[in-house]
Design a protein around this motif. Structure first.
Motif, PDB file in Angstrom:
ATOM      1  N   GLY A  86       0.790  -1.240   0.000  1.00  0.00           N
ATOM      2  CA  GLY A  86       0.000   0.000   0.000  1.00  0.00           C
ATOM      3  C   GLY A  86       0.812   1.275   0.000  1.00  0.00           C
ATOM      4  N   TYR A  87       1.776   1.346   0.905  1.00  0.00           N
ATOM      5  CA  TYR A  87       2.513   2.595   1.066  1.00  0.00           C
ATOM      6  C   TYR A  87       3.304   2.949  -0.194  1.00  0.00           C
ATOM      7  CZ  TYR A  87       5.077   6.319   3.357  1.00  0.00           C
ATOM      8  OH  TYR A  87       5.591   7.535   3.686  1.00  0.00           O
ATOM      9  N   THR A  88       3.973   1.940  -0.770  1.00  0.00           N
ATOM     10  CA  THR A  88       4.786   2.235  -1.972  1.00  0.00           C
ATOM     11  C   THR A  88       3.887   2.521  -3.177  1.00  0.00           C
ATOM     12  OG1 THR A  88       4.965  -0.119  -2.350  1.00  0.00           O
ATOM     13  CG2 THR A  88       6.869   0.925  -1.338  1.00  0.00           C
ATOM     14  N   LEU A  89       2.728   1.884  -3.181  1.00  0.00           N
ATOM     15  CA  LEU A  89       1.784   2.157  -4.275  1.00  0.00           C
ATOM     16  C   LEU A  89       1.341   3.626  -4.221  1.00  0.00           C
ATOM     17  CD1 LEU A  89      -0.192   1.349  -6.553  1.00  0.00           C
ATOM     18  CD2 LEU A  89      -1.770   0.564  -4.798  1.00  0.00           C
ATOM     19  N   ARG A  90       1.050   4.086  -3.017  1.00  0.00           N
ATOM     20  CA  ARG A  90       0.622   5.474  -2.846  1.00  0.00           C
ATOM     21  C   ARG A  90       1.727   6.429  -3.298  1.00  0.00           C
ATOM     22  NH1 ARG A  90      -0.361   8.602   1.858  1.00  0.00           N
ATOM     23  NH2 ARG A  90       0.426   6.974   3.226  1.00  0.00           N
ATOM     24  N   LYS A  91       2.955   6.084  -2.936  1.00  0.00           N
ATOM     25  CA  LYS A  91       4.086   6.949  -3.303  1.00  0.00           C
ATOM     26  C   LYS A  91       4.303   6.958  -4.816  1.00  0.00           C
ATOM     27  CE  LYS A  91       7.672   7.721  -0.935  1.00  0.00           C
ATOM     28  NZ  LYS A  91       8.989   7.542  -0.328  1.00  0.00           N
ATOM     29  N   THR A  92       4.187   5.776  -5.418  1.00  0.00           N
ATOM     30  CA  THR A  92       4.357   5.684  -6.871  1.00  0.00           C
ATOM     31  C   THR A  92       3.337   6.557  -7.590  1.00  0.00           C
ATOM     32  OG1 THR A  92       5.065   3.412  -6.584  1.00  0.00           O
ATOM     33  CG2 THR A  92       4.451   4.046  -8.817  1.00  0.00           C
ATOM     34  N   LEU A  93       2.089   6.421  -7.137  1.00  0.00           N
ATOM     35  CA  LEU A  93       1.027   7.218  -7.774  1.00  0.00           C
ATOM     36  C   LEU A  93       1.289   8.710  -7.580  1.00  0.00           C
ATOM     37  CD1 LEU A  93      -2.119   5.101  -6.754  1.00  0.00           C
ATOM     38  CD2 LEU A  93      -1.160   5.322  -9.043  1.00  0.00           C
ATOM     39  N   ALA A  94       1.718   9.079  -6.362  1.00  0.00           N
ATOM     40  CA  ALA A  94       1.987  10.493  -6.076  1.00  0.00           C
ATOM     41  C   ALA A  94       3.098  11.016  -6.970  1.00  0.00           C
ATOM     42  CB  ALA A  94       2.348  10.668  -4.602  1.00  0.00           C
ATOM     43  N   GLU A  95       4.126  10.187  -7.197  1.00  0.00           N
ATOM     44  CA  GLU A  95       5.242  10.613  -8.069  1.00  0.00           C
ATOM     45  C   GLU A  95       4.760  10.902  -9.490  1.00  0.00           C
ATOM     46  OE1 GLU A  95       8.033   7.443  -7.673  1.00  0.00           O
ATOM     47  OE2 GLU A  95       8.527   8.040  -5.603  1.00  0.00           O
ATOM     48  N   HIS A  96       3.667  10.209  -9.873  1.00  0.00           N
ATOM     49  CA  HIS A  96       3.118  10.431 -11.219  1.00  0.00           C
ATOM     50  C   HIS A  96       1.983  11.459 -11.222  1.00  0.00           C
ATOM     51  CE1 HIS A  96       5.251   6.621 -11.870  1.00  0.00           C
ATOM     52  NE2 HIS A  96       5.371   7.070 -13.127  1.00  0.00           N
ATOM     53  N   GLY A  97       1.863  12.185 -10.113  1.00  0.00           N
ATOM     54  CA  GLY A  97       0.869  13.273 -10.063  1.00  0.00           C
ATOM     55  C   GLY A  97      -0.521  12.835  -9.656  1.00  0.00           C
ATOM     56  N   ILE A  98      -0.607  11.579  -9.164  1.00  0.00           N
ATOM     57  CA  ILE A  98      -1.947  11.135  -8.721  1.00  0.00           C
ATOM     58  C   ILE A  98      -1.920  10.977  -7.205  1.00  0.00           C
ATOM     59  CG2 ILE A  98      -3.708   9.321  -8.925  1.00  0.00           C
ATOM     60  CD1 ILE A  98      -2.467   8.712 -11.708  1.00  0.00           C
ATOM     61  N   ASP A  99      -2.379  12.025  -6.536  1.00  0.00           N
ATOM     62  CA  ASP A  99      -2.424  11.965  -5.068  1.00  0.00           C
ATOM     63  C   ASP A  99      -3.660  11.211  -4.636  1.00  0.00           C
ATOM     64  OD1 ASP A  99      -0.099  13.282  -4.182  1.00  0.00           O
ATOM     65  OD2 ASP A  99      -0.950  15.187  -4.863  1.00  0.00           O
ATOM     66  N   ILE A 100      -3.456  10.267  -3.749  1.00  0.00           N
ATOM     67  CA  ILE A 100      -4.596   9.496  -3.256  1.00  0.00           C
ATOM     68  C   ILE A 100      -4.381   9.266  -1.765  1.00  0.00           C
ATOM     69  CG2 ILE A 100      -3.489   7.333  -4.072  1.00  0.00           C
ATOM     70  CD1 ILE A 100      -6.302   6.172  -4.439  1.00  0.00           C
ATOM     71  N   ASP A 101      -5.370   9.589  -0.961  1.00  0.00           N
ATOM     72  CA  ASP A 101      -5.149   9.408   0.480  1.00  0.00           C
ATOM     73  C   ASP A 101      -5.455   7.979   0.899  1.00  0.00           C
ATOM     74  OD1 ASP A 101      -7.906   9.321   0.802  1.00  0.00           O
ATOM     75  OD2 ASP A 101      -8.047  11.473   1.133  1.00  0.00           O
ATOM     76  N   GLU A 102      -4.981   7.646   2.091  1.00  0.00           N
ATOM     77  CA  GLU A 102      -5.075   6.259   2.579  1.00  0.00           C
ATOM     78  C   GLU A 102      -6.520   5.804   2.686  1.00  0.00           C
ATOM     79  OE1 GLU A 102      -4.146   8.721   4.876  1.00  0.00           O
ATOM     80  OE2 GLU A 102      -2.161   8.924   4.018  1.00  0.00           O
TER      81      GLU A 102
END
Lengths: 338, 126
Positions: free
Chosen positions: B38-54
């Motif tokens: 979960g955590y790395t998935l969130r970070k990956t998405l954020a790096e690509h401009g897709i912010d998603i909260d937990e």
């Protein structure tokens, strides 16, 4: 880390038993990963305030727990408008008769009447409000319980979603007042006006070989008032015949005249209006006793009569106002200017 | 005036979230072509401009797994138990179809916008 564990425990509290372990383990892992990353970036452990901020960003425990659960409703959005409609009908159909029964008991039942008179106005109002609230609470509770059960069945049966276009009700032309009804109304008003006008000449309102009813001398005051009410009502009917649409002004005039008529009638009941009664084969003493009973019960019945007239006047006004509103928003029915 | 602007901003925010909601599924499925927790998935998405909260991501992962589009397993890594997710074959198929749908909507939107706007607005001044 005590704060994190307390947070996780608070989230866990709101989760269903079968999901608690799995969700909390994953949430805990995610929180710890975030904290570790933050600490690595700062080069020191997080201060208590920083940890609090981080947890606040996550959201309140109940919100976080709820995000893992499917959306649940006691009464869902599809049934809710029906629920509101039924609730209104139930309250109207339950509370109005309840109030009328209560007034009837106070007026006609001596035990209730004595109890009512013995207490102060405030005590009576408190007792009335208490019983009214209990009744309303039960009515709301029953309707809500039934709809909560229906909500469970709706997703399985889809009973609200199935319909046949051909079985839809025909378009209501509620904006137009039917001329037949208006004609009958006008005819009744004319007959009533003529009868009242004749009755104004003598206090004997009924005279036949078997029965003769004589009213008290102040009868003409009330009859004059009714004549005015009947004439106003007749005028409204006549305009409805020419221009068959309800307008706010017409509704107001009719409401006021109905209220006035009701008040005058109730007032008349309290004034010992029947002066004499002559019935064939009935002794004068018996007739006098009958007159006194009629006047006595008439006076006792004033609150009931007043309540009934008011309810009728309010209901009529409400129906007519709704008719005007419907006409305003209906695309296919011509709307009158109000 | 302030309240009008505020209400327009609120409306925009609601519509933006609504618009993003559907696209998040595509982003998550695509990102899980590589196994992640979960955590790395969130970070990956954020790096690509897709912010998603937990509170959005984890319920979404759970739902996609229940729908049979993802597989997950608990595994120890760096001395901690982590739940790793990966798209499965059903998920791959659904992702392909969703992407096709996405492109079709994009093309339709383009067509609608081009039809409404003047050539200068669409292509810029020539």
């Amino acid at each position: 880390m005590d704060l994190v564990n307390r947070y996780l425990q608070a989230v866990e509290f709101w989760l269903p038993t079968n999901l608690k372990r799995d969700i909390i383990a994953e949430l805990s892992e995610d929180l710890h990963a975030q904290i570790e990353e933050r600490e690595a970036a700062l080069g020191r452990p997080l201060a208590s305030a920083e940890l609090e901020d981080l947890l606040k960003q996550r959201g309140a425990p109940i919100v976080v727990a709820n995000s893992f659960l499917p959306q649940r409703y006691l009464i869902g959005p599809l049934l809710f408008p029906v629920y509101l409609l039924v609730l209104k009908i139930a309250l109207l159909g339950f509370l109005v008769p309840w109030v009328l029964t209560f007034i009837g008991l106070v007026v006609f039942d001596s035990a209730y009447h004595n109890g009512w008179v013995a207490h102060s106005w405030l005590q009576n109002a408190e007792s009335l409000w208490g019983s009214l609230w209990n009744s309303a609470f039960v009515a709301i509770g029953i309707v809500t319980a039934i709809f909560a059960v229906l909500e469970r069945f709706q997703p399985k049966t889809h009973f609200l979603e199935t319909f046949e276009p051909k079985s839809l009700p025909a378009i209501r032309k509620t904006a137009v007042i039917p001329r037949i009804g208006t004609s009958v109304e006008l005819a009744v008003n004319v007959v009533l006006a003529v009868w009242i006008a004749f009755s104004l000449t003598s206090p004997v309102v009924y005279d036949s070989p078997n029965l003769r009813i004589t009213l008290a001398l102040h009868w003409y005051l009330f009859f004059l008032a009714w004549l005015a009410v009947v004439l106003v009502s007749g005028a409204v009917s006549a305009t409805n015949l020419i221009y068959p649409y309800w307008t706010r002004r017409k509704v107001l005039i009719r409401f006021l005249s109905e209220c006035f008529g009701g008040i005058m009638f109730s007032w008349m009941l309290s004034t010992h209006i029947v002066a004499q009664l002559s019935i064939t084969n009935l002794l004068p003493e018996r007739c006098a006793w009958l007159v006194s009973r009629i006047n006595y019960w008439g006076a006792r019945g004033v609150p009931v009569a007043l309540s009934i007239f008011l309810v009728i006047a309010i209901a009529n006004a409400w129906i007519h106002l709704r008719t005007i509103d419907r006409a305003k928003y209906s695309a296919c029915i011509p709307s009158p200017t109000t | 005036m302030v309240s009008e602007t505020q209400s327009a901003n609120d409306a925009f925010e609601n519509l933006r979230l609504e618009l993003r909601r559907g696209s998040l599924v595509i982003a998550v499925l695509a990102a899980l072509r590589d196994e992640r927790y979960g955590y790395t998935l969130r970070k990956t998405l954020a790096e690509h401009g897709i912010d998603i909260d937990e509170s959005t991501l984890y319920p979404l992962l759970r739902r996609l797994e229940t729908q049979g589009l993802l597989s997950s397993q608990w595994r120890e890594e760096e001395k901690r138990n982590k739940r790793f997710y990966r798209i499965n074959s059903s998920g791959e198929q659904v992702l392909e179809r969703l992407l096709a749908e996405w492109r079709s909507i994009d093309a339709s939107l383009d067509a609608v916008l081009n039809n409404r706007n003047t050539p200068e607005e669409v292509h810029g001044p020539r």
